[in-house]
Scaffold this active site. Structure first.
Site, PDB file in Angstrom:
ATOM      1  N   HIS A 149       0.818  -1.230   0.000  1.00 53.10           N
ATOM      2  CA  HIS A 149       0.000   0.000   0.000  1.00 53.10           C
ATOM      3  C   HIS A 149       0.848   1.276   0.000  1.00 53.10           C
ATOM      4  CE1 HIS A 149      -3.644  -2.244   0.505  1.00 53.10           C
ATOM      5  NE2 HIS A 149      -3.310  -2.719   1.689  1.00 53.10           N
ATOM      6  N   ASP A 193      -2.683 -10.741  -2.225  1.00 50.70           N
ATOM      7  CA  ASP A 193      -3.218 -10.213  -0.961  1.00 50.70           C
ATOM      8  C   ASP A 193      -4.678  -9.805  -1.197  1.00 50.70           C
ATOM      9  OD1 ASP A 193      -2.018  -8.785   1.787  1.00 50.70           O
ATOM     10  OD2 ASP A 193      -3.772  -7.759   0.955  1.00 50.70           O
ATOM     11  N   HIS A 234      -6.223  -7.298  -0.320  1.00 45.38           N
ATOM     12  CA  HIS A 234      -6.369  -5.859  -0.582  1.00 45.38           C
ATOM     13  C   HIS A 234      -5.623  -5.485  -1.864  1.00 45.38           C
ATOM     14  CE1 HIS A 234      -6.675  -6.380   3.859  1.00 45.38           C
ATOM     15  NE2 HIS A 234      -7.728  -5.609   3.673  1.00 45.38           N
ATOM     16  N   ASP A 262      -4.461 -12.826   3.797  1.00 47.70           N
ATOM     17  CA  ASP A 262      -5.701 -12.352   4.412  1.00 47.70           C
ATOM     18  C   ASP A 262      -6.942 -12.707   3.599  1.00 47.70           C
ATOM     19  OD1 ASP A 262      -4.650 -10.619   2.535  1.00 47.70           O
ATOM     20  OD2 ASP A 262      -4.604  -8.871   3.853  1.00 47.70           O
TER      21      ASP A 262
HETATM   22 ZN   LIG Z   1      -4.000  -7.246   2.834  1.00 41.00          ZN
END
Ligand SMILES: [Zn+2]
Length: 344
Positions: free
Chosen positions: A124, A161, A163, A248
């Site tokens: 991120h 991931d 996200h 995740d």
């Molecule tokens: Zn994540």
């Protein structure tokens, strides 16, 4: 099969307090690798700190100075999700340096593949902003390093991931040398990753976003790998595969709502390995991103190593989701992605 791993207790010094991204994550992974004995099959890679010049391959000088300064005054909050403690700056430098060293060992052929078990995570982090538990973008910096220092011309960054890796995408949005493919829950944090984000200018088509509905599990991931990811990666034909490996998307994870199992992670890793074997001499480097249920994380990282090592048996103590939801239909999404990325 020479499979390496990066780990150092310095990564535990990034003390986030009562936070899902905490030092116990790496402790759980290492202790599981030790308990199961698999660690003896792996080759340790000692990390080093990244230099400011290396950080500057992705991050603005002013941002690097800001992080250094927050570290020197003992820490603080960089954004509502991302904290620094007195040990965080060094941990972050070693997370980048460790990922670079893993990539270098694989590029040079000392290892077949490697996994950088580092924290803080990176995907991120943008050129000028820490967010989502990430400070420096480990994988993006390793990719830029491989392009500039080792003169590679085509790299795949596969980000599974749960996200979207907004920072990684931003770092290469106009760069056709990096194929960035992300599967992620959508809509979800950080908000980016719609299927129409495909790169800009000459890089159009080299950013592939696969926004999956909540509830997606092993079958849906298998479907997108077979129908979208495998053909796009074969067409691009990378010289190196970097993986932003977040865990995740496991059903037991508390930060998202996917239904992937540990066995599912092994299946995905197998498909990535087949691509690497066919296209780039098996050269693969995994870097740890998210994954917040300690058992799911530890067993899934171990399953990843089992596949990299060619071990047949995958242990999946958590098994299938406790409460299985109806699987979402993703046929229309697949159809749309095939159109956008000209796979018809
Ligand atoms: Zn994540």
């Amino acid at each position: 099969m020479k499979v390496g791993y990066v780990y150092d207790p310095i990564y535990l010094k990034h003390d986030t307090g009562n936070h899902p991204e905490n030092a116990q994550r790496l402790e759980a992974i290492i202790s599981h690798l030790e308990k199961t004995g698999i660690i003896k099959q792996l080759i340790p890679i000692e990390p080093r700190p990244a230099t400011v010049e290396e950080l500057a391959l992705v991050h603005e000088k002013q941002y690097i100075a800001h992080i250094q300064e927050v570290g020197m005054r003992g820490g603080g909050w960089l954004d509502p999700d991302t904290a620094m403690s007195p040990g965080s700056y060094d941990a972050a430098l070693y997370a980048v340096g460790g990922t670079i060293k893993a990539a270098e060992a694989v590029i040079n052929g000392e290892l077949n593949s490697a996994f950088a078990l580092v924290r803080p995570p990176g995907h991120h982090a943008t050129s000028r902003r820490a967010m989502g538990f990430c400070i420096f973008n480990n994988i993006a910096i390793a990719a830029k390093y491989a392009l500039s220092k080792h003169k590679l011309e085509k790299i795949l960054i596969l980000d599974f991931d749960v996200h979207h890796g907004n920072g990684t995408q931003e770092a290469f949005y106009d760069n056709p040398q990096v194929l960035y493919i992300s599967t992620h829950q959508y809509p979800h944090y950080p908000g980016t990753g719609s299927f129409d984000e495909i790169g800009s200018g000459i890089a159009k088509g080299t950013k592939v976003n696969i926004p999956l509905p909540a509830g997606s599990g092993d079958a849906e991931y298998q479907q997108v790998f077979e129908q979208i990811i495998v053909p796009i990666v074969k067409r691009f034909s990378p010289q190196l595969i970097l993986v932003s490996a977040g865990y995740d998307l496991h059903w037991a994870d508390q930060l998202a709502m996917m239904q992937v199992t540990t066995t599912g992670f092994a299946q995905m890793t197998k498909l990535i390995k087949e691509l690497a074997d066919e296209l780039c001499g098996g050269k693969m480097v995994f870097g740890l991103e998210g994954g917040y249920n300690l058992t799911a994380l530890a067993t899934s990282v171990k399953a990843t190593f089992d596949v990299l090592l060619g071990n047949r048996d995958i242990e999946d103590p958590l098994g299938q989701p406790e409460k299985r939801w109806n699987a979402p239909n993703i046929d229309n999404l697949i159809k749309r992605l095939k159109e956008i990325h000209k796979l018809l």
